[in-house]
Design an enzyme around this catalytic site. Structure first.
Site, PDB file in Angstrom:
ATOM      1  N   ASP A   1       0.725  -1.287  -0.077  1.00  0.00           N
ATOM      2  CA  ASP A   1       0.041  -0.045  -0.104  1.00  0.00           C
ATOM      3  C   ASP A   1       0.988   1.322   0.012  1.00  0.00           C
ATOM      4  O   ASP A   1       2.068   1.089   0.269  1.00  0.00           O
ATOM      5  CB  ASP A   1      -0.865   0.059   1.184  1.00  0.00           C
TER       6      ASP A   1
ATOM      7  N   ASP B   1      -7.923  -2.185  14.099  1.00  0.00           N
ATOM      8  CA  ASP B   1      -9.268  -2.507  13.896  1.00  0.00           C
ATOM      9  C   ASP B   1      -9.282  -3.951  13.024  1.00  0.00           C
ATOM     10  O   ASP B   1     -10.368  -3.920  12.422  1.00  0.00           O
ATOM     11  CB  ASP B   1      -9.820  -1.186  12.926  1.00  0.00           C
TER      12      ASP B   1
ATOM     13  N   HIS C   1      -7.379  -4.437  10.201  1.00  0.00           N
ATOM     14  CA  HIS C   1      -7.105  -4.469   8.783  1.00  0.00           C
ATOM     15  C   HIS C   1      -5.817  -4.791   8.269  1.00  0.00           C
ATOM     16  O   HIS C   1      -4.741  -4.928   9.011  1.00  0.00           O
ATOM     17  CB  HIS C   1      -7.208  -2.729   8.275  1.00  0.00           C
TER      18      HIS C   1
ATOM     19  N   GLU D   1      -9.802  -1.497   5.316  1.00  0.00           N
ATOM     20  CA  GLU D   1     -10.443  -1.045   6.540  1.00  0.00           C
ATOM     21  C   GLU D   1     -11.555  -1.845   6.737  1.00  0.00           C
ATOM     22  O   GLU D   1     -12.360  -2.356   5.684  1.00  0.00           O
ATOM     23  CB  GLU D   1     -10.744   0.427   6.435  1.00  0.00           C
TER      24      GLU D   1
HETATM   25  C1  GLP Z   1      -1.000   0.372   8.608  1.00  0.00           C
HETATM   26  C2  GLP Z   1      -0.582  -0.377   7.304  1.00  0.00           C
HETATM   27  C3  GLP Z   1      -0.689  -1.821   7.337  1.00  0.00           C
HETATM   28  C4  GLP Z   1       0.103  -1.974   8.701  1.00  0.00           C
HETATM   29  C5  GLP Z   1      -0.877  -1.669   9.919  1.00  0.00           C
HETATM   30  C6  GLP Z   1      -0.108  -1.777  11.208  1.00  0.00           C
HETATM   31  O1  GLP Z   1      -2.170   0.984   8.412  1.00  0.00           O
HETATM   32  N1  GLP Z   1      -1.466   0.123   6.092  1.00  0.00           N
HETATM   33  O2  GLP Z   1      -0.006  -2.234   6.265  1.00  0.00           O
HETATM   34  O3  GLP Z   1       0.118  -3.353   8.898  1.00  0.00           O
HETATM   35  O4  GLP Z   1      -0.701  -0.047   9.593  1.00  0.00           O
HETATM   36  O5  GLP Z   1       1.100  -0.753  11.308  1.00  0.00           O
HETATM   37  P1  GLP Z   1       2.294  -1.023  12.490  1.00  0.00           P
HETATM   38  O6  GLP Z   1       3.056  -2.122  12.139  1.00  0.00           O
HETATM   39  O7  GLP Z   1       2.955   0.116  12.550  1.00  0.00           O
HETATM   40  O8  GLP Z   1       1.567  -1.125  13.764  1.00  0.00           O
END
Ligand code: GLP
Length: 265
Positions: free
Chosen positions: A67, A136, A138, A143
């Site tokens: 992403d 959440d 995702h 989302e």
């Molecule tokens: C973001 C990304 C995800 C990621 C998630 C968790 O929103 N789009 O790909 O897995 O957050 O992030 P983190 O690893 O910083 O907790």
């Protein structure tokens, strides 16, 4: 689902890196799906160490990132493109031509998303997809409420995600409201998926993903339908799993019998 519970973040990262390294050694031109975020940082660090000290070779590896924020240029310090170069790509011998990240500045977003899907297909699909998880539930930026069959698309970020990700920006207002993300359908086509989570703030999301119903309200729950999914979580992220002891037992029994690498879970 195979659920591996590790004592801490470092052990989670090392185990994840070993699985990725094994994939790259077995198939040097592997197609890896990669994730940004804090969770995989330790995994990238360990892969960099393996490259430097053990000669792990990324020269033929092809990568696709999950992403990107929409509206951020690749050289913007908060873009996922920049994150990937700073924390991984520039430290290993990957060929820049083999790196793919969604274009945060794409003018024709629909055409870009179709092209991204095409490019994944052209190289034979993703062999191993690395995933983190949002609070959440995702995956990538799918989302709650996203189609569980979705393809690469433009999405609006949920309020919770904007708040969570604000820690990387000067203020919450600066967090882009839109992103380009692989869809759940795109992710599910990977041959193997590796989901990582650490910390207590991920415990609810992990419990819902592993033991809850499959629902678009927790997009990671679609992973229950994948035939080769490995979930590696530390004790804190595993703390709300009801069958925690069973998962530990499964791994112990398989290991003792020498079957741990068999894809039977
Ligand atoms: C973001 C990304 C995800 C990621 C998630 C968790 O929103 N789009 O790909 O897995 O957050 O992030 P983190 O690893 O910083 O907790």
């Amino acid at each position: 689902m195979r659920v591996i519970i590790t004592k801490d973040y470092d052990e989670m990262s090392i185990k994840a890196a070993r699985i990725i390294a094994e994939q790259v050694r077995r198939k040097p031109n592997s197609v890896l799906g990669l994730a940004a975020g804090s969770t995989p940082l330790g995994t990238y660090k360990e892969l960099i160490r393996m490259h430097r000290e053990e000669g792990l070779d990324f020269s033929s590896v092809i990568t696709f990132n999950l992403d990107e924020y929409y509206g951020l240029a690749p050289d913007h310090p908060q873009s996922y493109h920049y994150f990937m170069f700073e924390n991984f790509f520039k430290h290993v011998n990957i060929n820049p031509k083999n790196i793919h990240t969604p274009d945060g500045l794409a003018k024709d977003v629909k055409a870009f998303c179709e092209k991204y899907e095409e490019e994944i297909k052209k190289v034979g699909g993703i062999d191993l997809q690395l995933l983190g998880i949002g609070r959440d539930g995702h995956i990538a930026f799918n989302e709650p409420g996203s189609s569980l069959a979705g393809r690469t698309m433009l999405v609006a970020l949920a309020e919770e995600t904007i708040k969570d990700n604000a820690r990387f920006f000067k203020s919450e207002e600066e967090v882009p409201r839109l992103a380009i993300t692989m869809g759940c359908g795109t992710i599910m086509e990977a041959r193997r998926i590796l989901l990582l989570a650490n910390g207590e703030n991920k415990a609810d999301a992990i419990a819902a993903t592993v033991e809850g119903p499959v629902t678009s309200q927790v997009t990671a729950s679609i992973l229950q339908m994948h035939p080769d999914i490995i979930v590696i979580v530390d004790e804190a992220a595993a703390s709300k799993l009801k069958r925690k002891e069973y998962y530990k037992y499964v791994n112990r029994v398989l290991e003792e019998a020498g079957f741990l690498n068999f894809r039977c879970h």
